[in-house]
Write an enzyme that holds these catalytic residues in place. Structure first.
Site, PDB file in Angstrom:
ATOM      1  N   HIS A  51      12.991  -9.621   4.342  1.00 43.30           N
ATOM      2  CA  HIS A  51      11.726 -11.065   5.092  1.00 43.30           C
ATOM      3  C   HIS A  51      12.391 -10.913   6.673  1.00 43.30           C
ATOM      4  O   HIS A  51      11.149 -11.009   7.536  1.00 43.30           O
ATOM      5  CB  HIS A  51      11.880 -12.420   4.643  1.00 43.30           C
TER       6      HIS A  51
ATOM      7  N   ASP B 271       7.598  -8.673  -4.429  1.00 41.64           N
ATOM      8  CA  ASP B 271       8.625  -9.327  -5.065  1.00 41.64           C
ATOM      9  C   ASP B 271       8.413  -8.675  -6.616  1.00 41.64           C
ATOM     10  O   ASP B 271       9.294  -8.758  -7.427  1.00 41.64           O
ATOM     11  CB  ASP B 271       8.618 -10.994  -5.169  1.00 41.64           C
TER      12      ASP B 271
ATOM     13  N   GLU C  90       3.730 -12.827  -8.721  1.00 40.75           N
ATOM     14  CA  GLU C  90       4.780 -11.539  -8.283  1.00 40.75           C
ATOM     15  C   GLU C  90       5.541 -11.641  -9.339  1.00 40.75           C
ATOM     16  O   GLU C  90       6.827 -10.971  -8.554  1.00 40.75           O
ATOM     17  CB  GLU C  90       4.843 -12.154  -6.956  1.00 40.75           C
TER      18      GLU C  90
ATOM     19  N   CYS D  63      -0.768  -9.293  -1.056  1.00 45.17           N
ATOM     20  CA  CYS D  63      -0.386  -9.753   0.303  1.00 45.17           C
ATOM     21  C   CYS D  63       0.639  -9.333   0.223  1.00 45.17           C
ATOM     22  O   CYS D  63       1.232  -9.738   1.501  1.00 45.17           O
ATOM     23  CB  CYS D  63      -1.043 -11.287   0.285  1.00 45.17           C
TER      24      CYS D  63
HETATM   25  C1  PEP Z   1       5.687 -10.506  -1.991  1.00 45.27           C
HETATM   26  O1  PEP Z   1       6.239 -11.208  -2.638  1.00 45.27           O
HETATM   27  O2  PEP Z   1       4.905  -9.647  -2.154  1.00 45.27           O
HETATM   28  C2  PEP Z   1       4.633 -11.573  -0.944  1.00 45.27           C
HETATM   29  C3  PEP Z   1       3.681 -11.401   0.153  1.00 45.27           C
HETATM   30  O3  PEP Z   1       6.374 -12.804  -0.259  1.00 45.27           O
HETATM   31  P1  PEP Z   1       6.795 -12.666  -0.403  1.00 45.27           P
HETATM   32  O4  PEP Z   1       7.417 -11.414   0.575  1.00 45.27           O
HETATM   33  O5  PEP Z   1       7.189 -13.483   1.101  1.00 45.27           O
HETATM   34  O6  PEP Z   1       7.874 -12.818  -0.775  1.00 45.27           O
HETATM   35 MG    MG Z   2       7.056 -12.691  -2.938  1.00 40.50          MG
END
Ligand code: PEP
Ligand code: MG
Length: 581
Positions: free
Chosen positions: A199, A465, A441, A512
């Site tokens: 992140h 994920d 995910e 996403c």
């Molecule tokens: C993902 O896991 O691809 C996602 C968009 O959520 P995050 O990156 O916040 O875990």
């Molecule tokens: Mg995620």
């Protein structure tokens, strides 16, 4: 000084050229900005005043000691007063303000970090422990500084040559700390650890600042004020470059700037493939302020609002319902009728909540995201009410992260119904028919799609994920980063199956995760049938350009070939050739 090059993981595009600012972990807890030349002496006085105030405080404490107080207490105050008078505390930070232009708090913690490191080297355990006293004295001074007016103001970006050149070098930066850099003028980041889709990396990308993580030993090898080039496309860090290398990178910087300017002309062009297939391009945001850049990039809406960033980096409290409502409302209003997809709290793993005290051995497999929310129904309900209240102000959708089990789907939907009932009871406006979607995910979710499409109005594939959990690769761990492969056939199968199942059921499917913003993968995703892409605003126009040049008639057969293959080399080559079709 001899030039040397370090290699790490590229996480955010572009070239940054600047001087290294070594950021120790403690420095991340205080405000840090540079002081304009003409205000430096005033900042020195601000710190001197704070030091004098603490002196007086200690004196008062000493004077007011009860007669029967243990003698250690007086000795303890004496030690603190001595430390405060030592030039290492009373002089050295002032020199840092004068030489590096740091604000008082930053100068003080920088000096304390240096002293602490020296104390760690001392063999005598008693003396080594005195480090704690120094830190306590520093905390007293910081407290006084906190209450004092931060005179003079930070320099505006580009106002000062100093400011425009700062590259942060740190061992690690948490996502919440990275978010604090939003208002600062650092032009690049280098960290020793971290993975491409951690992140922290995601936030660096959203800030659109060149960054490299997993640059092992960077914070040991790079020194304060070294000249540094960060090649955020290659993950390369060049320290003390030669004049020739510097010029080459400056030329590349200019070329990239020109290319971006050209891309900005596509802002209003609809994202349609050559053969007329319309594509929806959505933005990933961390805070409502990101809606500005999203609209600037021509986003059709917000596909992922990572609401946990409202909860992170706070000392101990949670945002109240009203505070959350205001933030969600701001995003919805800012997007002017375009849909805003708010993901419910995805806390845990590399996004810890400061108030949680879980010390799970495998936090990514622990009480994260919806699991956490269902175990803390009051926190979840508060957030759901806030989101629902914002739904009265525009088009809003709710997205639930990390679902794997049928009972999690049912409980989440029941909680949403409960939140609606409470609002109805209180006569508070909201959209009673708000769409609720699931993030896909976890591999188990991608392998049990009928469970989801029956009950959910849309799906959003979190590839970050999905890759982590399919390949058992910690997305934050740079030591296994080379195994984190979006093109692994198992990952491609799961993505393709999800898109197909969603469309068969007649519901929208988006991606996403970071794959959606990777132009090298745009055609592969198009070929799999993806029509909704959600990514950082900074990537949006490059992806749009790729879409405008794509022809589905060529892409689809090639993608089928890719999906049939279990040979990594064949897949990699075929994806490469997709880009030239
Ligand atoms: C993902 O896991 O691809 C996602 C968009 O959520 P995050 O990156 O916040 O875990
Ligand atoms: Mg995620």
């Amino acid at each position: 000084m001899a030039s040397f090059t370090l290699h790490g993981i590229p996480v955010s595009r572009g070239i940054a050229i600047g001087r290294a600012q070594m950021l120790a972990p403690a420095a991340l807890d205080v405000k840090h900005y540079l002081i304009a030349e003409e205000h430096v002496e005033a900042e020195v006085v601000r710190l001197q005043t704070a030091l004098a105030t603490v002196h007086r405080e200690l004196q008062t404490l000493w004077n007011e000691l009860p007669k029967d107080a243990p003698t250690e207490l007086g000795a303890f105050i004496d030690v603190h007063a001595l430390i405060l008078s030592d030039p290492m505390i009373s002089e050295a930070p002032l020199d840092i303000i004068r030489s590096r232009h740091y604000n008082a708090e930053w100068a003080l913690v920088t000096q304390i970090e240096e002293l602490s490191a020296q104390f760690d080297e001392i063999e005598d355990p008693y003396l080594r422990e005195r480090k704690v006293d120094i830190q306590q004295v520093a905390e007293r001074v910081l407290k006084v500084l906190l209450g004092s007016e931060p005179l003079p103001m930070p320099v505006e970006p580009d106002d000062d040559e100093f400011q425009a050149q700062m590259v942060v070098v740190a061992h690690d930066i948490s996502p919440a700390d990275m978010l604090k850099f939003r208002d600062r003028s650092f032009i690049g980041f280098v960290t020793d650890v971290g993975g491409q889709n951690s992140h922290t990396a995601i936030v660096a990308r959203s800030l659109d600042i060149p960054a490299a993580v997993g640059v092992s030993q960077a914070s040991n090898l790079i020194e304060q004020d070294d000249w540094v080039i960060i090649d955020g496309d290659a993950g390369v860090v060049i320290v003390s470059p030669s004049a020739l290398v510097l010029q080459q990178y400056r030329d590349r910087q200019l070329a990239a700037q020109r290319a971006r300017k050209k891309l900005s002309k596509l802002k209003k062009t609809p994202a349609v493939t050559r053969d007329g297939t319309p594509i929806t391009l959505l933005a990933n945001i961390e805070l409502p302020d990101d809606c500005g850049p999203a609209l600037e990039a021509g986003a059709n809406g917000v596909g992922l609002f990572r609401s946990e960033f409202l909860f992170m980096g706070r000392a101990s409290d949670m945002p109240s319902e009203d505070e959350q409502f205001e933030q969600y409302r701001r995003a919805v209003v800012a997007m002017k009728g375009r849909p805003v997809t708010i993901r419910t709290l995805d806390i845990g793993a590399d996004k810890p909540l400061d108030t949680t005290e879980h010390t799970a051995l495998n936090p990514a497999l622990g009480l994260r995201a919806i699991r956490y929310c269902l175990s803390e129904p009051q926190i979840f309900l508060t957030q759901l009410r806030a989101i629902l209240r914002a739904s009265a102000f525009g088009k809003l959708r709710i997205l639930i992260p990390m679902l794997a089990h049928a009972h999690e789907i049912d409980q989440s939907l029941a909680m949403i119904e409960l939140a609606k009932a409470e609002l109805r009871e209180a006569n508070i406006k909201h959209d009673a028919n708000v769409d609720v979607g699931a993030m896909i995910e976890i591999p188990a979710a991608a392998l049990a799609l009928p469970m989801f499409v029956r009950k959910m109005k849309f799906l959003s594939i979190g590839t970050n994920d999905l890759i982590q959990y399919t390949l058992a690769i910690d997305r934050v761990d740079y030591e296994v980063a080379h195994l984190y492969n979006p093109l692994h056939p198992a990952v491609l199968q799961l993505i393709s199956m999800t898109i197909a199942a969603g469309h068969k059921a007649g519901i929208d499917v988006a991606v996403c995760g970071e794959m959606a913003g990777d132009v090298k993968l745009t055609r592969l995703l198009l070929g799999m049938g993806l029509r909704d892409f959600s990514m950082h605003p900074a990537q949006l126009l490059s992806v749009k350009q790729e879409i405008l040049n794509s022809d589905m008639a060529r892409i689809v057969p090639q993608t089928r070939k890719i999906l049939r293959s279990m040979e990594p080399d064949v897949i990699a080559d075929a994806v490469l050739s997709l880009q030239t079709m």
